[in-house]
Design an enzyme around this catalytic site. Structure first.
Site, mmCIF file in Angstrom:
data_model
loop_
_atom_site.group_PDB
_atom_site.id
_atom_site.type_symbol
_atom_site.label_atom_id
_atom_site.label_comp_id
_atom_site.label_asym_id
_atom_site.label_seq_id
_atom_site.Cartn_x
_atom_site.Cartn_y
_atom_site.Cartn_z
ATOM 1 N N ASP A 69 2.736 -2.334 -5.079
ATOM 2 C CA ASP A 69 2.276 -1.575 -3.931
ATOM 3 C C ASP A 69 2.460 -0.090 -4.251
ATOM 4 O O ASP A 69 3.383 0.282 -4.989
ATOM 5 C CB ASP A 69 3.087 -1.971 -2.695
ATOM 6 C CG ASP A 69 2.779 -1.096 -1.506
ATOM 7 O OD1 ASP A 69 1.632 -1.122 -1.039
ATOM 8 O OD2 ASP A 69 3.690 -0.376 -1.054
ATOM 9 N N TYR A 106 1.705 3.006 -1.762
ATOM 10 C CA TYR A 106 2.202 3.855 -0.678
ATOM 11 C C TYR A 106 3.513 3.287 -0.128
ATOM 12 O O TYR A 106 3.557 2.188 0.409
ATOM 13 C CB TYR A 106 1.174 3.935 0.450
ATOM 14 C CG TYR A 106 -0.100 4.656 0.087
ATOM 15 C CD1 TYR A 106 -0.239 6.030 0.272
ATOM 16 C CD2 TYR A 106 -1.183 3.959 -0.444
ATOM 17 C CE1 TYR A 106 -1.419 6.689 -0.055
ATOM 18 C CE2 TYR A 106 -2.369 4.606 -0.769
ATOM 19 C CZ TYR A 106 -2.475 5.975 -0.573
ATOM 20 O OH TYR A 106 -3.650 6.621 -0.903
ATOM 21 N N ARG A 122 2.929 7.244 9.770
ATOM 22 C CA ARG A 122 2.867 6.109 8.843
ATOM 23 C C ARG A 122 2.773 4.773 9.596
ATOM 24 O O ARG A 122 1.980 3.901 9.231
ATOM 25 C CB ARG A 122 4.109 6.126 7.952
ATOM 26 C CG ARG A 122 4.335 4.881 7.092
ATOM 27 C CD ARG A 122 3.240 4.677 6.085
ATOM 28 N NE ARG A 122 3.620 3.616 5.135
ATOM 29 C CZ ARG A 122 2.778 3.047 4.289
ATOM 30 N NH1 ARG A 122 1.500 3.401 4.267
ATOM 31 N NH2 ARG A 122 3.196 2.107 3.444
ATOM 32 N N SER A 170 -3.239 -1.802 -4.053
ATOM 33 C CA SER A 170 -3.097 -0.926 -2.896
ATOM 34 C C SER A 170 -4.193 -1.103 -1.863
ATOM 35 O O SER A 170 -5.324 -1.518 -2.169
ATOM 36 C CB SER A 170 -3.108 0.529 -3.376
ATOM 37 O OG SER A 170 -3.000 1.438 -2.302
ATOM 38 N N ASN A 171 -3.845 -0.732 -0.620
ATOM 39 C CA ASN A 171 -4.832 -0.581 0.447
ATOM 40 C C ASN A 171 -5.745 0.619 0.202
ATOM 41 O O ASN A 171 -6.841 0.692 0.757
ATOM 42 C CB ASN A 171 -4.135 -0.383 1.795
ATOM 43 C CG ASN A 171 -3.657 -1.687 2.413
ATOM 44 O OD1 ASN A 171 -4.158 -2.755 2.120
ATOM 45 N ND2 ASN A 171 -2.668 -1.579 3.291
#
Length: 223
Positions: A8, A10, A39, A116-117
């Site tokens: 991941d 972030y 966030r 990641s997103n």
């Protein structure tokens, strides 16, 4: 087959609280709370959009979450301030242990991917700015499926993209929702508990290993 590690980005490699000093000049002493709320809202928007199947790129979720947080904190930004904050988010700093921890894992023979997103372009920008892009074999983005973690489909997509098998793949994340998503998809998972006060979700699903930082990861996986 060598063990594959899906990192991941972030919150795990890159510090999502890395703009507090910049935000302090705008919202004063409320900057840490503002940053955390931003966030949290960003992630909530990804969850909601994945469930609704109403996709927009991660950068849009980030910008909309910033606008919501400004409304919540009664802290309107000028157009110039908003643009500057969002531009700075594209090059958030890496955690201090990221480069060293990743280099140790690479030297130990693990296959390293960023997962990641964020879009591949955005993630590449982050990793380049942090000086760690060359440590990865590639970037796999949930944007390819127009969805977000923890949709089970994105974990399957990673395995296809990385040429990996679930039994030989570990997710490495600081986000409990991501850890649970990977474990539910048949992976193993290492929770990077960056704060000793960070709680894990009480779902009866536990990380395979828990580490305080990336320098401890190789030994934890091998052990």
């Amino acid at each position: 087959m060598a063990v594959t590690l899906a990192f991941d980005v972030y919150g795990t490699l890159i510090d999502t609280q890395g703009l507090v000093a910049m935000l302090r000049a705008i919202v004063g002493d409320r900057a840490p709370d503002f940053s955390r709320a931003w966030r949290e809202r960003q992630l909530e928007y990804t969850f909601r959009r994945a469930l609704m199947q109403n996709y927009v790129p991660f950068a849009v979720c980030t910008a909309q979450a910033l606008d919501h947080t400004c409304d919540r904190f009664k802290a309107p930004l000028t157009a110039e301030q908003r643009a500057a904050v969002l531009e700075a988010y594209r090059t958030l700093p890496a955690f201090d242990d990221a480069a060293d921890g990743l280099a140790r894992l690479r030297a130990a023979g693990f296959r390293l991917y960023a997962f990641s997103n964020g879009t591949a372009e955005a993630v590449r920008t982050l990793l380049d700015a942090a000086g760690i892009a060359e440590l990865f074999l590639g970037i796999v983005s949930t944007d390819d499926l127009r969805s977000y973690k923890p949709n089970p489909a994105v974990y399957s997509h990673f395995l296809r993209a990385a040429g990996a098998a679930g039994a030989e793949t570990w997710l490495v994340s600081s986000n409990p929702f991501d850890i649970i998503g990977a474990l539910s998809s048949g992976w193993r998972a290492a929770w990077v508990r960056r704060s000793p006060d960070a709680p894990f979700d009480p779902w009866g699903i536990q990380p395979t290993v828990t580490v305080p930082g990336l320098r401890d990861l190789a030994a934890a996986i091998a052990g």
